[in-house]
Design a protein around this motif. Structure first.
Motif, mmCIF file in Angstrom:
data_model
loop_
_atom_site.group_PDB
_atom_site.id
_atom_site.type_symbol
_atom_site.label_atom_id
_atom_site.label_comp_id
_atom_site.label_asym_id
_atom_site.label_seq_id
_atom_site.Cartn_x
_atom_site.Cartn_y
_atom_site.Cartn_z
ATOM 1 N N THR A 1 -2.580 11.346 -8.835
ATOM 2 C CA THR A 1 -4.014 11.151 -8.609
ATOM 3 C C THR A 1 -4.502 9.879 -9.293
ATOM 4 N N LYS A 2 -4.081 9.678 -10.544
ATOM 5 C CA LYS A 2 -4.470 8.469 -11.279
ATOM 6 C C LYS A 2 -3.831 7.228 -10.655
ATOM 7 N N TYR A 3 -2.546 7.350 -10.242
ATOM 8 C CA TYR A 3 -1.834 6.222 -9.626
ATOM 9 C C TYR A 3 -2.573 5.754 -8.371
ATOM 10 N N LEU A 4 -3.028 6.706 -7.578
ATOM 11 C CA LEU A 4 -3.720 6.362 -6.341
ATOM 12 C C LEU A 4 -5.093 5.761 -6.626
ATOM 13 N N SER A 5 -5.768 6.280 -7.628
ATOM 14 C CA SER A 5 -7.107 5.750 -7.945
ATOM 15 C C SER A 5 -7.016 4.341 -8.525
ATOM 16 N N ASP A 6 -5.929 4.054 -9.246
ATOM 17 C CA ASP A 6 -5.738 2.719 -9.810
ATOM 18 C C ASP A 6 -5.329 1.705 -8.755
ATOM 19 N N GLN B 1 0.830 -1.190 0.000
ATOM 20 C CA GLN B 1 0.000 0.000 0.000
ATOM 21 C C GLN B 1 0.875 1.255 0.000
ATOM 22 N N VAL B 2 0.371 2.314 -0.600
ATOM 23 C CA VAL B 2 1.060 3.604 -0.589
ATOM 24 C C VAL B 2 0.845 4.262 0.771
ATOM 25 N N GLU B 3 1.928 4.431 1.516
ATOM 26 C CA GLU B 3 1.817 5.060 2.834
ATOM 27 C C GLU B 3 2.011 6.565 2.750
ATOM 28 N N GLY B 4 2.720 7.008 1.750
ATOM 29 C CA GLY B 4 2.975 8.433 1.626
ATOM 30 C C GLY B 4 3.706 8.724 0.331
ATOM 31 N N VAL B 5 4.039 9.996 0.149
ATOM 32 C CA VAL B 5 4.786 10.420 -1.038
ATOM 33 C C VAL B 5 5.846 11.435 -0.611
ATOM 34 N N GLU B 6 6.933 11.455 -1.348
ATOM 35 C CA GLU B 6 7.965 12.471 -1.122
ATOM 36 C C GLU B 6 7.818 13.562 -2.172
ATOM 37 N N VAL C 1 -6.165 0.254 -5.694
ATOM 38 C CA VAL C 1 -7.303 0.178 -4.779
ATOM 39 C C VAL C 1 -6.883 -0.123 -3.349
ATOM 40 N N LEU C 2 -5.678 -0.711 -3.175
ATOM 41 C CA LEU C 2 -5.234 -1.044 -1.822
ATOM 42 C C LEU C 2 -5.042 0.208 -0.975
ATOM 43 N N VAL C 3 -4.787 1.342 -1.638
ATOM 44 C CA VAL C 3 -4.569 2.590 -0.893
ATOM 45 C C VAL C 3 -5.814 2.956 -0.117
ATOM 46 N N LYS C 4 -6.962 2.665 -0.653
ATOM 47 C CA LYS C 4 -8.220 3.049 -0.008
ATOM 48 C C LYS C 4 -8.350 2.457 1.392
ATOM 49 N N ALA C 5 -7.710 1.304 1.590
ATOM 50 C CA ALA C 5 -7.835 0.635 2.881
ATOM 51 C C ALA C 5 -6.667 0.928 3.794
ATOM 52 N N SER C 6 -5.808 1.851 3.421
ATOM 53 C CA SER C 6 -4.601 2.141 4.195
ATOM 54 C C SER C 6 -4.954 2.612 5.587
ATOM 55 N N THR C 7 -4.215 2.103 6.565
ATOM 56 C CA THR C 7 -4.381 2.548 7.957
ATOM 57 C C THR C 7 -3.089 3.104 8.503
ATOM 58 N N ALA C 8 -2.139 3.460 7.591
ATOM 59 C CA ALA C 8 -0.835 3.938 8.031
ATOM 60 C C ALA C 8 -0.969 5.267 8.749
#
Length: 485
Positions: free
Chosen positions: A471-476, A254-259, A478-485
């Motif tokens: 924005t597109k990367y995050l929408s594609d 999952q994507v936890e953040g961005v630099e 789907v695991l990011v939506k459930a992130s609890t980081a």
């Protein structure tokens, strides 16, 4: 009354002799004055430059004279080798400004003596060429550039050793630029100029680094000069923009953040690489206004992404030494959070190891303020500096980012593997989140997974993205939506 002819002639002759004598004396005086002025113009700089007033070391003029002599010898003996090492102490004026000239002078004396002792093992040619700049000439060291690099590393280690002065525990660092004759330059002036360029490149990498001169560095230096005038207007013309590189949780992917990464699109030259324009921004004194823009823009753009369905997305923002040392970074971040509505625990500030360790007391105070605000602190490029882990425990740090130089080929390089494994283990034992930078292959990823690293970023998952592409990367994903980081 008419004078007799003989007396008149005598009068004329006497007057002529007097005038001739006066003219002769005047000419002699002028010649003497010009001779003295010429003599002083040739000798005065050398006298002034002979010894540094504090350390007693010979200065730049003596160094250039010795270089010229050695190059003459080298031209007559192909077996001899000459290299110039340019040593620049990190932000030394901060010690004088914060602790006083007495402490600053004592530190400079200590470091110059340590460097003199070190240089004496390899060379008797050691000079002070600026208020906090030194130079070592290596001569007849054999045809092995690794020897020069080893000396530079020893210099870096010597400077990095903590020292107690007037009750203060002081930590220093330096950058070393290397120029070798004749590969890097063919005369003394060229050696000094290109060693200075290499020094600047080492400073860009981070204090505690060394750099060997290449022609590419001169091209970049010339480019910085070319773009300097345009940089002054770039912020007003909205030419800066940000890209974001995702940071991925290895276990969940999952994507936890961005630099957030600063970019500049020049109106006629196109995209200018950060390694060229960021040092120019610092040299021109623009880093505070540009840095403030970066903090605000990153917070604004990421807060919009959070509102669009990514509430747990964090943003990491690089803070330069110049920004941090100004002392107002807490107010800059607080203002940006207030205006954009982003939560403090979703903001991470990345500082290099050298910046954190440059002034221990000041750093602890400022970082404690940021921690109280709820902001997370990350140590970037970890492992490239020379501070001990027990020193870092004094600071309210949440994240360690292992520099990409250790990640490269970690699956095949036993030394890199040992270093990375140790960093991960120590970081986790101290309660830090560990991030590996520059991951480019599946093999590197698998090693980091096995060693227990938590977060990675690098081209293996994603290159830096524009805000639209992110924005597109995050929408594609789907695991990011459930992130609890």
């Amino acid at each position: 009354m008419n004078l007799p002819l003989n007396i008149f002639n005598l009068y004329i002759i006497t007057l002529s002799i007097f005038i001739l004598g006066a003219v002769t004396l005047a000419l002699v005086g002028l010649v003497f004055v010009f001779a003295m002025l010429y003599w002083r113009s040739q000798t005065k700089p050398a006298v002034q430059d002979y010894k540094h007033y504090l350390t007693g070391l010979p200065g730049r003029a003596q160094m250039m004279s010795k270089l010229e002599q050695l190059l003459v010898v080298k031209s007559q003996n192909d077996m001899a080798h000459v290299a110039l090492l340019f040593v620049d102490l990190d932000d030394f004026n901060n010690v004088n400004n914060s602790l006083g000239n007495k402490v600053g002078d004592a530190l400079l004396l200590h470091l110059s003596q340590e460097l003199r002792n070190l240089a004496g093992r390899y060379s008797k040619y050691f000079y002070q060429i600026g208020s906090d700049e030194f130079a070592v000439i290596l001569y007849d060291y054999g045809n092995d550039v690794n020897i020069v690099s080893e000396v530079a590393n020893e210099i870096i280690h010597v400077v990095a050793k903590p020292v107690s002065i007037e009750g203060y525990e002081l930590h220093s660092s330096c950058a070393v630029g290397i120029c070798i004759y004749p590969e890097c330059a063919t005369d003394a002036d060229g050696l000094l100029k290109n060693a200075s360029v290499a020094r600047d490149n080492a400073k860009k990498i981070g204090f505690g680094s060394q750099s060997l001169y290449t022609q590419e560095m001169s091209k970049k230096s010339a480019m910085r000069t070319l773009i300097s005038a345009d940089l002054r207007m770039a912020l007003e013309r909205n030419e800066f923009y940000l890209q974001y590189q995702p940071m991925i949780n290895i276990a969940t992917q999952q994507v936890e953040g961005v630099e957030a990464l600063l970019r500049w699109r020049h109106p006629s030259l196109g995209n200018i690489t950060p390694d060229i324009f960021i040092p120019a921004i610092e040299d021109l004194g623009l880093i505070h206004s540009v840095g403030k823009w970066v903090v605000y823009t990153a917070c604004k753009e990421i807060s919009k992404l959070q509102a669009a369905g990514n509430p747990n997305l964090c943003v990491a923002i690089n803070i330069s030494a110049h920004q941090f040392n100004k002392g107002d970074i807490a107010s800059v971040v607080a203002e940006a959070m207030w205006e954009t509505g982003i939560a403090a625990d979703k903001v991470e500030l990345e500082l290099t190891e050298a910046v954190v360790m440059s002034d221990t007391e000041k750093s602890v105070l400022m970082l404690n303020v940021l921690q109280t605000m709820g902001v997370k602190i990350a140590v970037d490029d970890f492992g490239t500096g020379y501070s001990a882990m027990n020193q870092l425990t004094k600071f309210p740090i949440s994240i360690l980012k292992i520099d990409r130089c250790f990640i490269h080929d970690v699956n095949t390089n036993a030394s890199n593997l040992a270093i990375v494994s140790t960093m991960i283990r120590m970081g986790k034992q101290l309660g830090y989140k560990v991030v590996a930078e520059g991951v480019e292959t599946k093999e590197e990823l698998e090693v980091l997974r096995r060693e227990g690293c938590e977060i990675i970023q690098g081209f293996y998952f994603s290159k830096p993205l524009s805000i639209a592409d992110l924005t597109k990367y995050l929408s594609d994903n789907v695991l990011v939506k459930a992130s609890t980081a």
